[in-house]
Design a protein around this motif. Structure first.
Motif, PDB file in Angstrom:
ATOM      1  N   LYS A   1       2.435  76.955  32.566  1.00 53.93           N
ATOM      2  CA  LYS A   1       2.313  75.574  32.078  1.00 53.93           C
ATOM      3  C   LYS A   1       2.851  75.451  30.649  1.00 53.93           C
ATOM      4  O   LYS A   1       3.520  74.483  30.319  1.00 53.93           O
TER       5      LYS A   1
ATOM      6  N   ARG B   1      -0.883  62.012  34.348  1.00 51.12           N
ATOM      7  CA  ARG B   1       0.469  62.420  33.986  1.00 51.12           C
ATOM      8  C   ARG B   1       1.448  61.258  34.102  1.00 51.12           C
ATOM      9  O   ARG B   1       2.328  61.091  33.271  1.00 51.12           O
TER      10      ARG B   1
ATOM     11  N   SER C   1      -5.378  70.508  33.095  1.00 54.15           N
ATOM     12  CA  SER C   1      -5.060  70.439  34.520  1.00 54.15           C
ATOM     13  C   SER C   1      -5.193  71.779  35.228  1.00 54.15           C
ATOM     14  O   SER C   1      -5.031  71.859  36.438  1.00 54.15           O
ATOM     15  N   VAL C   2      -5.502  72.834  34.479  1.00 57.40           N
ATOM     16  CA  VAL C   2      -5.649  74.164  35.082  1.00 57.40           C
ATOM     17  C   VAL C   2      -7.003  74.241  35.770  1.00 57.40           C
ATOM     18  O   VAL C   2      -8.034  73.988  35.163  1.00 57.40           O
TER      19      VAL C   2
ATOM     20  N   ASP D   1       6.569  75.373  30.741  1.00 60.79           N
ATOM     21  CA  ASP D   1       7.047  74.044  31.145  1.00 60.79           C
ATOM     22  C   ASP D   1       6.971  73.048  29.986  1.00 60.79           C
ATOM     23  O   ASP D   1       7.881  72.257  29.776  1.00 60.79           O
TER      24      ASP D   1
ATOM     25  N   ALA E   1      -1.759  69.865  29.800  1.00 64.03           N
ATOM     26  CA  ALA E   1      -1.480  70.986  30.705  1.00 64.03           C
ATOM     27  C   ALA E   1      -2.702  71.882  30.852  1.00 64.03           C
ATOM     28  O   ALA E   1      -3.061  72.288  31.970  1.00 64.03           O
ATOM     29  N   GLU E   2      -3.356  72.184  29.746  1.00 67.05           N
ATOM     30  CA  GLU E   2      -4.545  73.034  29.804  1.00 67.05           C
ATOM     31  C   GLU E   2      -5.669  72.375  30.591  1.00 67.05           C
ATOM     32  O   GLU E   2      -6.398  73.045  31.318  1.00 67.05           O
TER      33      GLU E   2
ATOM     34  N   ASN F   1      -1.088  81.365  35.118  1.00 65.63           N
ATOM     35  CA  ASN F   1      -1.012  79.924  35.374  1.00 65.63           C
ATOM     36  C   ASN F   1      -0.833  79.151  34.068  1.00 65.63           C
ATOM     37  O   ASN F   1       0.021  78.270  33.950  1.00 65.63           O
TER      38      ASN F   1
END
Length: 153
Positions: free
Chosen positions: A71, A146, A53-54, A74, A50-51, A67
């Motif tokens: 994440k 993902r 993909s920021v 989620d 997740a990190e 943001n």
């Protein structure tokens, strides 16, 4: 003679029990309220993905923090935990270096495998003449990563 054998058998048995107890105390189970090692691996793996993909370009610090927080929420929801439990577990494993190292070795192995699958998928897409991200030739699409992650679970 039988008394001597019996005595030695008793001493050897006590010695074995002592060794077993000493070893068993080293294999410490996480206390209540702490995520198991397997669960911690799953959560941290998702956190790292997740990190990664920021996209922070053009964002203020406040927007970036919002943001990332979304994440994290989620990830926690996906793994059936809360941020507080995750933080408490992270702190616990941080103070137990051997277990922490085992967790991160597993995470590195899983991330390396996922990266390999994503790169292989990218090569297939290139051979087919399709960019992994339209207009961004040579960039691995995090959507592909993902999907590979979901297939791995």
């Amino acid at each position: 003679m039988n008394l001597l054998i019996s005595k030695w058998l008793w001493i050897v048995t006590l010695f074995i029990v002592f060794i077993y107890c000493a070893c068993a105390s080293e294999i410490e189970k996480a206390p209540d309220g702490i995520l198991s090692k397997d669960k911690m691996i799953a959560v941290l793996l998702d956190v790292h993905i997740a990190e990664s993909s920021v996209n922070s370009r053009g964002m203020t610090n406040q927007q970036l923090n919002q943001n990332v927080a979304a994440k994290y929420e989620d990830v926690m929801k996906k793994n059936g935990t809360t941020f507080d439990t995750f933080k408490k577990s992270f702190d616990y494993y941080l103070h137990h270096p051997e277990q922490y190292e085992e967790i991160y070795l597993e995470i590195v192995n899983k991330l390396t495998a996922l990266e390999g699958k994503a790169k292989a998928k990218e090569l297939v897409l290139k051979k087919e003449g399709v960019d992994s991200i339209p207009g961004h030739a040579g960039v691995v699409n995090d959507t592909v990563l993902r999907k590979e992650m979901q297939l791995a679970k």
